[in-house]
Design an enzyme around this catalytic site. Structure first.
Site, short mmCIF file in Angstrom:
data_model
loop_
_atom_site.label_atom_id
_atom_site.label_comp_id
_atom_site.label_asym_id
_atom_site.label_seq_id
_atom_site.Cartn_x
_atom_site.Cartn_y
_atom_site.Cartn_z
N HIS A 34 84.47 16.14 25.34
CA HIS A 34 83.76 16.89 24.28
C HIS A 34 84.78 17.55 23.35
O HIS A 34 84.85 18.78 23.26
CB HIS A 34 82.90 17.95 25.01
N GLU A 94 82.92 13.33 20.08
CA GLU A 94 83.02 13.22 21.53
C GLU A 94 82.88 11.76 21.95
O GLU A 94 81.93 11.09 21.55
CB GLU A 94 81.91 14.06 22.17
C1 BG6 Z 1 77.17 19.00 22.11
C2 BG6 Z 1 75.70 18.86 22.22
O1 BG6 Z 1 77.79 17.92 22.75
O2 BG6 Z 1 77.60 20.20 22.74
C3 BG6 Z 1 75.04 20.07 21.58
O3 BG6 Z 1 75.27 17.65 21.60
C4 BG6 Z 1 75.55 21.34 22.23
O4 BG6 Z 1 73.63 19.97 21.72
C5 BG6 Z 1 77.07 21.37 22.14
O5 BG6 Z 1 75.02 22.47 21.55
C6 BG6 Z 1 77.73 22.58 22.78
O6 BG6 Z 1 77.32 22.73 24.08
P1 BG6 Z 1 77.78 23.97 24.93
O7 BG6 Z 1 77.05 23.84 26.23
O8 BG6 Z 1 79.27 23.88 25.07
O9 BG6 Z 1 77.38 25.19 24.12
#
Ligand code: BG6
Length: 302
Positions: free
Chosen positions: A170, A273
């Site tokens: 991510h 990602e």
């Molecule tokens: C992304 C998702 O990968 O991560 C989003 O598609 C999400 O929907 C974002 O808001 C951040 O996620 P987190 O859990 O780190 O706040």
């Protein structure tokens, strides 16, 4: 905790190149200082927090408001989403993006060459993880910090039956300003638009960001690239073993609610990602394994 840091340095540290430290009490990071790049990696989540090739602006973005605390996800860097991406398919109280990013991983090896510093982490099942994932799977993350940043996320299925995972690296990339960037590599693909009730749409051309964007591009196997006209650079995202690409920027309102993105953080980050998500979840055969690989590099824009 100080004893653990000493122990890590004694077993795995490389003087002047790979040194374990504790920026916040109880929160261990590996600081890599190589001729070709600098990086920091948290043991929690085996999470790369920063990476900058020598004489280059940072490529990986870490929020100035990121909270470094046990069990909390770190805003920025390269969170490892595993063994599920997004909300758990049937358990709404399980953490979004799985548990791998909020538990401590084991260091398996640290090595250095003239080209790069290499680190291998492993996450084995524990009573904590078994409560949410009762499968006998082992996961390893190999990280190579050099002129490029390479990562390999390998899942081994030790069960006598197939196991299905979804996953993502991510990655938060640093950009000059969100208005200056375009993401290439997903033209013509079907995506799930999470800011429009999960509607499936088709991408036309490059992706530019002028509001909240949260998309899962399906059957996305080609390299992607972030072109940044402000810094005259292209960040190349080469990958294999990944069939989805997620593009995410929370924009103003969502960023304000998150509390750890920083005041104007949304203008300086973009998540692209490399994933296997939704339709592209991976079934791993009994005794089999699967690896998702990425290589990030920087090229000058002419
Ligand atoms: C992304 C998702 O990968 O991560 C989003 O598609 C999400 O929907 C974002 O808001 C951040 O996620 P987190 O859990 O780190 O706040």
């Amino acid at each position: 905790m100080a004893i653990e840091i000493d122990d890590l340095n004694r077993r795995y540290g490389i003087a002047g190149q790979a040194v374990f430290n504790e920026p916040v009490s109880g929160f261990a990071v590996l600081e890599v200082t190589h001729a070709h790049a600098q990086a920091t990696i948290a043991l929690q989540g085996a999470q790369v927090m920063t990476w900058a090739p020598t004489s280059e602006r940072p490529v990986i973005w870490l929020s100035r408001a990121a909270k470094l605390a046990g069990g909390k996800s770190i805003r920025g860097g390269v969170p490892v989403c595993w063994p599920w991406f997004g909300p758990h398919p049937s358990q709404p109280n399980f953490p979004t993006h799985g548990f791998a990013r909020t538990v401590a991983w084991d260091v398996v090896a640290v090595g250095g060459t003239a080209e790069a510093t290499e680190v291998r982490f492993r996450l084995l099942p524990s009573p904590t993880t078994r409560a949410q994932w009762p499968h006998a799977t082992e996961v390893e993350l190999f990280i190579r910090v050099g002129r490029t940043l390479d990562m390999e996320l390998t899942t081994r299925n030790k069960e006598p039956a197939p196991v299905t995972i979804s996953e993502a690296l991510h990655t938060y990339f640093e950009v000059s300003d969100i208005g200056n960037v375009a993401v290439h590599g997903v033209d013509g693909l079907t995506y799930i638009d999470k800011v429009d009730h999960g509607t499936r749409k088709q991408q036309a051309g490059a992706v530019t960001i002028g509001g909240e964007v949260d998309r899962v591009y399906l059957r996305s196997t080609a390299d992607c690239a972030i072109e940044d006209t402000g810094w005259r650079r292209r960040i190349r995202i080469a990958k294999s073993g990944s069939r989805s690409t997620v593009v995410w920027n929370p924009w103003i309102d969502k960023a304000a609610k998150m509390g750890d993105l920083g005041d104007d953080g949304y203008r300086h980050m973009l998540c692209v990602e490399s994933a296997n998500a939704v339709d592209d979840a991976v079934e791993i055969a009994a005794g089999g394994e699967h690896t998702l690989r990425v290589r990030y590099s920087v090229e000058r824009l002419d």
